[in-house]
Design an enzyme around this catalytic site. Structure first.
Site, PDB file in Angstrom:
ATOM      1  N   HIS A  92      22.446 -40.727   4.589  1.00 42.68           N
ATOM      2  CA  HIS A  92      22.013 -41.958   5.327  1.00 42.68           C
ATOM      3  C   HIS A  92      23.201 -42.222   6.271  1.00 42.68           C
ATOM      4  O   HIS A  92      23.609 -43.501   6.447  1.00 42.68           O
ATOM      5  CB  HIS A  92      22.060 -43.123   4.584  1.00 42.68           C
ATOM      6  CG  HIS A  92      20.649 -42.934   3.656  1.00 42.68           C
ATOM      7  ND1 HIS A  92      19.692 -42.406   3.993  1.00 42.68           N
ATOM      8  CD2 HIS A  92      20.217 -43.576   2.547  1.00 42.68           C
ATOM      9  CE1 HIS A  92      18.797 -42.347   3.194  1.00 42.68           C
ATOM     10  NE2 HIS A  92      18.985 -43.199   2.033  1.00 42.68           N
ATOM     11  N   HIS A 162      14.879 -48.804   5.542  1.00 37.45           N
ATOM     12  CA  HIS A 162      15.120 -48.800   4.077  1.00 37.45           C
ATOM     13  C   HIS A 162      14.714 -49.923   3.507  1.00 37.45           C
ATOM     14  O   HIS A 162      15.719 -50.526   2.571  1.00 37.45           O
ATOM     15  CB  HIS A 162      16.477 -48.176   3.809  1.00 37.45           C
ATOM     16  CG  HIS A 162      16.689 -47.473   2.585  1.00 37.45           C
ATOM     17  ND1 HIS A 162      16.334 -47.892   1.404  1.00 37.45           N
ATOM     18  CD2 HIS A 162      16.839 -46.264   2.448  1.00 37.45           C
ATOM     19  CE1 HIS A 162      16.467 -47.040   0.498  1.00 37.45           C
ATOM     20  NE2 HIS A 162      17.053 -45.960   1.101  1.00 37.45           N
ATOM     21  N   GLU A 274      10.016 -44.106   2.576  1.00 31.46           N
ATOM     22  CA  GLU A 274      10.833 -44.060   4.033  1.00 31.46           C
ATOM     23  C   GLU A 274      10.023 -42.598   4.638  1.00 31.46           C
ATOM     24  O   GLU A 274      10.396 -41.874   4.304  1.00 31.46           O
ATOM     25  CB  GLU A 274      12.197 -43.614   3.553  1.00 31.46           C
ATOM     26  CG  GLU A 274      12.787 -44.664   2.419  1.00 31.46           C
ATOM     27  CD  GLU A 274      14.125 -44.056   1.646  1.00 31.46           C
ATOM     28  OE1 GLU A 274      15.041 -43.381   2.448  1.00 31.46           O
ATOM     29  OE2 GLU A 274      14.190 -44.169   0.573  1.00 31.46           O
TER      30      GLU A 274
END
Length: 309
Positions: A92, A162, A274
């Site tokens: 991420h 997210h 996601e």
């Protein structure tokens, strides 16, 4: 459109007759989503929670969402080492990904806000000066998230949202949610959640084609039906009388049931769905490519639609 302060950050409140969404500039984070008066997202009560939190709660995950094996990518024939912030892997965007960056409002309309962040060359290990943007729009029962971007050098760019959904609206978490995923294949992974090979037929506990009640941990990628860039239905979720449908032109969706939630967020308190590129895509020629070429324009869209059953 209403504007507030949330700690030291600007907050934008987008609303329709049935839906109200609050977005803050830290991490371009969706901190609240209320459908017909019911809060459907996990969130922190104050800005400090988002500043210190490690669960990407409601934030934009990027530059690249999900994991990259060994933090190694090759772009334009040149090798780059990214932050190793998840054991020996990259996750991420690194140690200070987009979730910890302060975005700027580039455009504000009645029920739309466009937030931008300029990511410098070398940030997190990525090449290229990147202008990253996310546009949030509320219309009726729908909430649309559009990611865009442009870089002055070839780079890897594939962010996602997210948000953690608790469709119960009363803190009961993700267990008991009935989820359908429009996919026939899932991605087996090793202990470090890096792909162990290619996509496999979704069967047994990974078969969501006819709906499955969440009663265990998942942190798994599913390849969506349809073309790689086709706008398609990704997921349908129901809890009680609340339904959520997700549409996207991303090639896959990651289902994460919050097994690692911490820091004031209850374990399994919500699920993240996601839409994104499969994990480790930069190193897999058999996966869709997340490479953004110099001066090309990136755009991907996710639409969330809510209804009463």
């Amino acid at each position: 459109m209403k504007t507030n302060k949330f700690g030291s950050y600007d907050e934008y409140v987008l609303s329709s007759d049935s839906l109200e969404v609050s977005v803050i500039t830290l991490g371009a984070t969706v901190r609240s989503l209320r459908f017909r008066g019911r809060e459907l997202l996990l969130g922190y009560p104050d800005a400090a929670g988002y500043e210190s939190g490690s669960c990407y709660c409601g934030a934009v995950a990027g530059r690249y969402a999900n994991r990259i094996a060994g933090g190694r990518i090759t772009v334009g024939g040149k090798k780059y080492l990214l932050d190793l912030n998840d054991g020996n892997n990259h996750l991420h965007g690194g140690f200070a990904g987009f979730d910890k960056k302060v975005f700027t409002a580039a455009a504000v309309f009645d029920n739309t806000v466009r937030l931008e962040y300029r990511s410098p060359d070398g940030e997190g290990g990525y090449p290229g000066n990147l202008t990253a943007a996310v546009t949030y729009t509320v219309c009726g029962d729908g909430f649309t998230v559009t990611f865009s971007g442009e870089s002055d050098a070839d780079t890897v760019y594939a962010p996602t949202s997210h948000m953690y959904f608790d469709l119960s609206g009363c803190g009961k978490g993700c267990f008991g949610t009935d989820i359908t995923i429009y996919s026939d294949r899932y991605l087996p992974v090793g202990a470090d959640l890096i792909p162990a090979g290619g996509f496999a037929e979704a069967e047994g506990i990974y078969d969501f084609t006819r709906g499955r009640i969440i009663d265990r941990d998942y942190d798994c990628c599913f390849l969506l039906r349809g073309g790689e860039s086709e706008f398609k239905k990704a997921l349908h979720a129901v809890y009680g009388d609340i339904s959520l449908d997700i549409y996207t032109d991303y090639p896959s969706v990651q289902l994460y049931t919050g097994g690692f939630l911490c820091g004031g967020l209850k374990k399994h308190g919500g699920f993240a769905a996601e839409p994104e590129f499969p994990p480790d895509s930069p190193n897999r020629k058999d996966f869709p490519s997340p490479v953004l070429k110099k001066n090309e324009k990136y755009e991907k869209t996710i639409k969330y639609c809510f209804s009463l059953s």
